[in-house]
Write a protein that holds these residues in place. Structure first.
Motif, mmCIF file in Angstrom:
data_model
loop_
_atom_site.group_PDB
_atom_site.id
_atom_site.type_symbol
_atom_site.label_atom_id
_atom_site.label_comp_id
_atom_site.label_asym_id
_atom_site.label_seq_id
_atom_site.Cartn_x
_atom_site.Cartn_y
_atom_site.Cartn_z
ATOM 1 N N MET A 36 0.827 -1.118 -0.029
ATOM 2 C CA MET A 36 -0.025 -0.003 0.027
ATOM 3 C C MET A 36 0.969 1.322 -0.039
ATOM 4 O O MET A 36 1.852 1.490 0.680
ATOM 5 C CB MET A 36 -0.878 -0.091 1.386
ATOM 6 N N PRO A 37 0.456 2.174 -0.751
ATOM 7 C CA PRO A 37 1.378 3.429 -0.948
ATOM 8 C C PRO A 37 1.279 4.163 0.387
ATOM 9 O O PRO A 37 0.284 4.354 0.851
ATOM 10 C CB PRO A 37 0.945 4.045 -2.188
ATOM 11 N N MET A 38 2.294 4.860 0.775
ATOM 12 C CA MET A 38 2.309 5.926 1.879
ATOM 13 C C MET A 38 1.411 6.965 1.819
ATOM 14 O O MET A 38 1.479 7.696 0.734
ATOM 15 C CB MET A 38 3.741 6.164 2.312
ATOM 16 N N ILE A 39 0.652 7.303 2.636
ATOM 17 C CA ILE A 39 -0.273 8.425 2.690
ATOM 18 C C ILE A 39 0.652 9.721 2.888
ATOM 19 O O ILE A 39 0.387 10.635 2.303
ATOM 20 C CB ILE A 39 -1.301 8.263 3.686
ATOM 21 N N GLU A 40 1.459 9.557 3.752
ATOM 22 C CA GLU A 40 2.264 10.696 4.110
ATOM 23 C C GLU A 40 3.368 11.008 3.045
ATOM 24 O O GLU A 40 4.311 9.790 2.862
ATOM 25 C CB GLU A 40 2.789 10.714 5.424
ATOM 26 N N LYS A 41 3.483 12.126 2.105
ATOM 27 C CA LYS A 41 4.507 12.309 1.306
ATOM 28 C C LYS A 41 5.715 12.785 1.828
ATOM 29 O O LYS A 41 6.835 12.623 1.369
ATOM 30 C CB LYS A 41 4.127 12.984 0.183
ATOM 31 N N GLY A 42 5.590 13.521 2.989
ATOM 32 C CA GLY A 42 6.902 14.105 3.521
ATOM 33 C C GLY A 42 7.908 13.370 3.925
ATOM 34 O O GLY A 42 7.579 12.055 4.530
ATOM 35 N N LYS A 43 9.115 13.780 3.897
ATOM 36 C CA LYS A 43 10.194 12.984 4.715
ATOM 37 C C LYS A 43 10.969 13.886 5.566
ATOM 38 O O LYS A 43 10.730 14.989 5.508
ATOM 39 C CB LYS A 43 11.409 12.490 3.386
ATOM 40 N N ILE A 44 11.148 13.302 6.720
ATOM 41 C CA ILE A 44 11.914 14.248 7.668
ATOM 42 C C ILE A 44 13.189 13.585 8.080
ATOM 43 O O ILE A 44 13.643 12.553 7.785
ATOM 44 C CB ILE A 44 11.022 13.961 9.334
ATOM 45 N N SER A 45 14.093 14.391 8.774
ATOM 46 C CA SER A 45 15.409 13.936 9.035
ATOM 47 C C SER A 45 15.448 13.430 10.689
ATOM 48 O O SER A 45 14.361 13.854 11.325
ATOM 49 C CB SER A 45 16.361 15.097 9.015
ATOM 50 N N SER A 46 16.686 12.991 10.989
ATOM 51 C CA SER A 46 16.512 12.387 12.356
ATOM 52 C C SER A 46 16.521 13.356 13.495
ATOM 53 O O SER A 46 15.714 13.121 14.405
ATOM 54 C CB SER A 46 17.804 11.474 12.248
ATOM 55 N N LEU A 47 17.195 14.405 13.289
ATOM 56 C CA LEU A 47 17.094 15.821 14.154
ATOM 57 C C LEU A 47 15.825 16.148 14.413
ATOM 58 O O LEU A 47 15.327 16.246 15.426
ATOM 59 C CB LEU A 47 18.184 16.975 13.673
ATOM 60 N N GLN A 48 14.934 16.176 13.086
ATOM 61 C CA GLN A 48 13.357 16.669 13.246
ATOM 62 C C GLN A 48 12.609 15.888 14.069
ATOM 63 O O GLN A 48 11.877 15.888 14.943
ATOM 64 C CB GLN A 48 12.796 17.059 11.967
ATOM 65 N N LEU A 49 13.168 14.302 13.655
ATOM 66 C CA LEU A 49 12.358 13.391 14.554
ATOM 67 C C LEU A 49 12.464 13.169 15.990
ATOM 68 O O LEU A 49 11.727 13.286 16.658
ATOM 69 C CB LEU A 49 12.749 11.924 13.712
ATOM 70 N N GLY A 50 13.635 13.461 16.195
ATOM 71 C CA GLY A 50 14.104 13.606 17.682
ATOM 72 C C GLY A 50 13.594 14.666 18.345
ATOM 73 O O GLY A 50 12.801 14.445 19.488
ATOM 74 N N LEU A 51 13.583 16.063 17.839
ATOM 75 C CA LEU A 51 12.995 17.144 18.392
ATOM 76 C C LEU A 51 11.487 17.058 18.597
ATOM 77 O O LEU A 51 11.057 17.189 19.639
ATOM 78 C CB LEU A 51 13.310 18.383 17.832
#
Lengths: 366, 507
Positions: free
Chosen positions: A1-16
């Motif tokens: 199934m294709p992903m609904i969320e198109k955006g990608k995030i970096s690890s720093l963004q994920l952590g914060l």
């Protein structure tokens, strides 16, 4: 199934993002609750909690390794089958709704205490939920930008509260350290644990990580940063208020009212509350994002944006339904709440991981 | 009916009989008194005609170069083609035209078209010349240190100014015509090898999609090609300074020059480039950084200054130091309105005064400012309509909004100030936070030609912060901004910055 969320995030963004997703409320009310049990050892309680946080990060990370680029809702179906998977996801989504409801309720009480004593609750709640729905609708990339902007502010805020209060702090309050054994601090850790296991929510963000390898490190970094923040917040309350902490509603916020430097820099609680609310906004919208994307995947929608505002309305209602009053909600946090959290955030994922590992090792997994 | 007839004629080819051609062109230019059809003879026998628009072509040159010499010149043999007349016309550039459409185009551009009896087609002579403003200092973007020249309304002068800044064949200028009636020439300027090729094709596509009768200013184009047409924020930057345009070209952006306006468009841009002025880079970097921070602070004041005051006065009085609170309470004692009404009253009046000041003739403008200062500043206070702290807040906000170097961004901030005031008046700090969050959500989701509008804040690009948080020394900004310049990363020789820092200049 294709992903609904198109955006990608970096690890720093994920952590914060993870840091604020847990952090903003953990420092708001948790110190008061852990103070009830742990007394002068309350600052040790978050350390026990952090161990659980690490466990949950590991669970989410391992599950995402086994089922790349899919969230909890998606892989639960693939692990235990369609019907059981849907049922588990439903329980989980319902739990998310409850979590958001109580987070918003905490903020609502906080805002009314700090800013608007005479304003009806519905206005306050509707305002913040509208703002967060608007942000959720703009996508994950927008949300994490908020996190990157506000997380440092939030960390600095707590550090500054501590620094500005240094003259008033009484270091005798921490003694005797572990004077009554380890048990009080472990008992007092119930609340920190309930907050730390919420780190499992990283399961909804991991699939969007640009570089999948860095997910574990970012998650663990967030747990450690959270641990430092919580210990600092607990220490601030303990050193300033001592045993009184247990009787306060928002102890760290109350502590900020004591800031007074040269008779000029005083009465800063409005500024403190403002900054707090910025962190809280990220927290609310991240959880609402998890709920929205999870629901969209549960219903197999191709786009999550149409259900953002309907779910927002539901969230407003849940903020009211979650408890008749604030005291009842605090009681819930000490009784049923942690059990429900433990079930949804640790036991179910652990069981899923167990089954998944067995299925993989016997080669029948897909 | 007539239109289609005209179009048919315009699409056909020019014949070899002069009379037929002239009839055809005359019917196209029916009721156009400014179009001149001047008939004359080459030598004794060959009839010829010159078609031009009075005022668009250089009459002196036409007289001298073509008409005076025509009678004395022996024409080429009949039927030797219109090209045979090129040596006879002593003008640097001539080129043949074959259809009435071409004739119309050349004539509209100011180039007289020569038609000769017996020869097919015509000859366009580059004698365009019309009155143009001389190059002046751009009033809206003044600097203390930096070049004083600004773009003008004539496209060719503008492209020349740009070419003078960047003397390289890599500076490419593609041209296209937009506008059914205005036939406005638009030039897409970019640095080959620096600008993103994808960006270029995207720009061309968006421009091609514009179907409109006329383009009178770059604003028309801007509204048509912005990524988010509903946003109050400008998603393309305008400038009338060649040095700014060149600086953006060097960072890999595209500059659009449009015939008939001194303002050029720059794409893609970020929010922060609207808060930067060319002078930041011409002055020392300490000064540049300090000025930038001052500007950020006052941009914030321009946005939320009055709302902050309203929120504190209405909801959070405890934040004001006691003595100040007492004096403020005293001045507000006799004011009949709540702070929100007071603020709206004053802000609207201020905006009206400013708008009146901009539009009025210069002689009257001074009167308006006197009336404004006296009426608003003094009389309103003594009449008990507004309190004096409020006047101060409005004045500071007014000054603050002039601190924003780019007018388009200033307008956006001024407009958003009003909903912010309402929110602050109803919900205090909480409303202000909600407003800020909505605003930030909007800003974070904006893109200008695919580049995040808030870049480099809260994006993965970290080196860009050198040009936003501070104005780093030029020798330290070695690489171009990530989002527009990553196709040609280095703008300085790698290693040279180290040498500059150590020894004051590369060896």
């Amino acid at each position: 199934m294709p992903m609904i969320e198109k955006g990608k995030i970096s690890s720093l963004q994920l952590g914060l993002a993870m840091y604020l997703m847990i952090g903003a409320t953990s420092t708001l009310i948790v110190p008061a609750i852990s103070a009830k049990q742990a007394k002068q050892d309350m600052w040790i309680s978050p350390i026990w909690g952090a161990l659980w946080g690490i466990l949950c990060i590991f669970l989410a990370w391992k599950l995402e390794r086994l089922y790349p680029r899919s969230t909890f809702v998606e892989y639960s179906e693939r692990i235990v089958g369609k019907v059981a998977g849907k049922a588990i996801s439903f329980v989980f989504l319902f739990f998310l709704l409850l979590v958001i409801g109580s987070i918003i309720r905490e903020y609502e009480e906080f805002i009314i205490l700090a800013f608007l004593p005479n304003t009806p609750m519905a206005v306050v709640v509707a305002g913040i939920v509208m703002a967060s729905s608007f942000a959720v609708r703009s996508g994950l990339e927008v949300l994490v930008r908020f996190a990157v902007l506000f997380a440092p502010l939030f960390g600095l805020l707590l550090a500054f509260i501590f620094l500005f209060l240094l003259p008033d702090l009484d270091w005798q309050n921490v003694r005797p350290v572990l004077g009554y054994g380890v048990m009080p601090s472990i008992k007092g850790a119930i609340e920190p644990i309930a907050w730390f296991i919420e780190f499992f929510a990283i399961a909804f963000l991991l699939p969007c990580l640009r570089n999948r390898k860095s997910g574990l490190r970012a998650g663990l970094g967030a747990v450690l940063a959270m641990l430092a923040t919580m210990v600092l917040a607990h220490l601030t309350c303990l050193l300033l208020f001592g045993d009184l902490t247990a009787d306060l509603m928002f102890p760290v916020f109350s502590a900020s009212r004591f800031i007074s430097i040269a008779d000029f820099f005083s009465h800063v609680e409005s500024i403190v509350a403002t900054l707090w609310l910025l962190g809280g906004f990220v927290q609310i919208s991240m959880w609402q994002y998890a709920l929205t994307i999870g629901t969209a995947q549960w219903l197999k929608l191709t786009d999550y944006r149409p259900i953002v505002f309907p779910l927002g309305f539901l969230v407003i209602a849940f903020a009211k339904w979650v408890a008749p009053n604030f005291q009842d909600m605090l009681a819930f946090f000490l009784t049923t709440g942690p059990v429900f959290s433990l079930l949804c955030l640790v036991l179910i994922p652990a069981a899923l991981l167990f089954i998944a590992l067995i299925r993989k090792s016997f080669g029948s997994g897909n | 009916m007539r239109r289609s007839e005209n179009n048919d004629q315009a699409a056909s080819k020019l014949g070899s009989r002069l009379d037929d051609n002239l009839t055809q062109l005359r019917s196209l230019y029916q009721d156009c008194f400014d179009v001149v059809f001047h008939e004359f003879r080459y030598g004794k026998s060959v009839r010829a005609a010159l078609v031009y628009i009075a005022g668009l072509s250089n009459i002196d040159e036409i007289n001298r170069m073509i008409l005076q010499s025509a009678g004395k010149t022996e024409p080429p043999e009949k039927g030797s083609g219109i090209d045979a007349y090129r040596p006879i016309v002593p003008v640097s550039s001539t080129h043949p035209v074959s259809t009435p459409n071409d004739v119309v185009k050349e004539v509209s551009d100011g180039n007289p078209v020569l038609l000769v009896d017996g020869e097919t087609g015509g000859l366009a002579v580059a004698l365009a010349s019309w009155d143009q403003r001389s190059v002046q200092e751009p009033e809206a973007e003044a600097v203390v240190r930096g070049p004083r020249e600004g773009f003008i309304e004539t496209l060719q002068v503008n492209t020349a100014m740009l070419r003078r800044k960047l003397k390289t064949p890599s500076l490419k200028m593609r041209t296209m015509t937009i506008g059914k009636f205005s036939q406005t020439q638009v030039v897409i300027a970019y640095l080959d090898g620096v600008a993103d090729p994808g960006l270029l094709s995207e720009m061309e596509q968006r421009l091609k999609r514009i179907q409109i009768d006329g383009i009178l200013e770059t604003g028309y184009i801007q509204e048509m090609i912005e990524d988010n047409p509903m946003s109050p924020f400008p998603l393309l930057q305008t400038t009338e300074r060649p040095d700014i345009a060149a600086a953006h070209l060097l960072e890999g952006r595209i500059v659009l020059l449009v015939e008939g306006t001194p303002l050029t468009l720059i794409a893609p841009v970020s929010f922060f480039s609207f808060l930067q002025s060319a002078e930041d880079y011409y002055q020392s970097f300490y000064f540049g950084t300090a000025i930038r921070w001052l500007r950020y602070l006052f941009t914030l004041i321009a946005l939320i200054g009055p709302s902050l005051y309203v929120a504190i006065i209405t909801f959070h009085q405890e934040m004001i130091p006691t003595t100040l609170l007492l004096s403020m309470a005293k001045s507000r004692e006799l004011i009949p309105f709540p702070a929100l009404v007071e603020a709206l009253l004053m802000e609207v009046t201020f905006e009206a005064l400013r708008e009146a000041g901009v539009r009025l003739p210069k002689q009257v403008g001074a009167a308006v400012s006197i009336v404004g200062a006296l009426v608003i500043g003094q009389a309103a206070i003594s009449a008990g309509l507004v309190s004096s702290p409020m006047v101060m807040v409005v004045a500071v906000t007014g000054i603050a909004s002039f601190m924003i170097p780019h007018y388009t961004m200033g307008i956006a901030i001024r407009i958003i100030r009003f909903p912010m005031m309402l929110l602050a008046g109803f919900l205090g700090f909480y409303g202000l936070i909600l407003g800020t969050l909505f605003l930030l959500t909007h800003l974070f989701s904006l893109r200008s030609f695919g580049v995040p509008y808030m870049a480099p804040v809260a994006t993965t690009e970290k080196t860009g912060l050198k040009d936003v948080l501070v104005r780093a020394p030029l020798w330290n900004m070695r690489i171009r901004p990530h989002f527009t310049g990553r196709w040609n990363k280095y703008r300085q020789q790698p290693g040279s910055s180290y040498q500059v820092r150590r020894r004051g200049g590369p060896k």
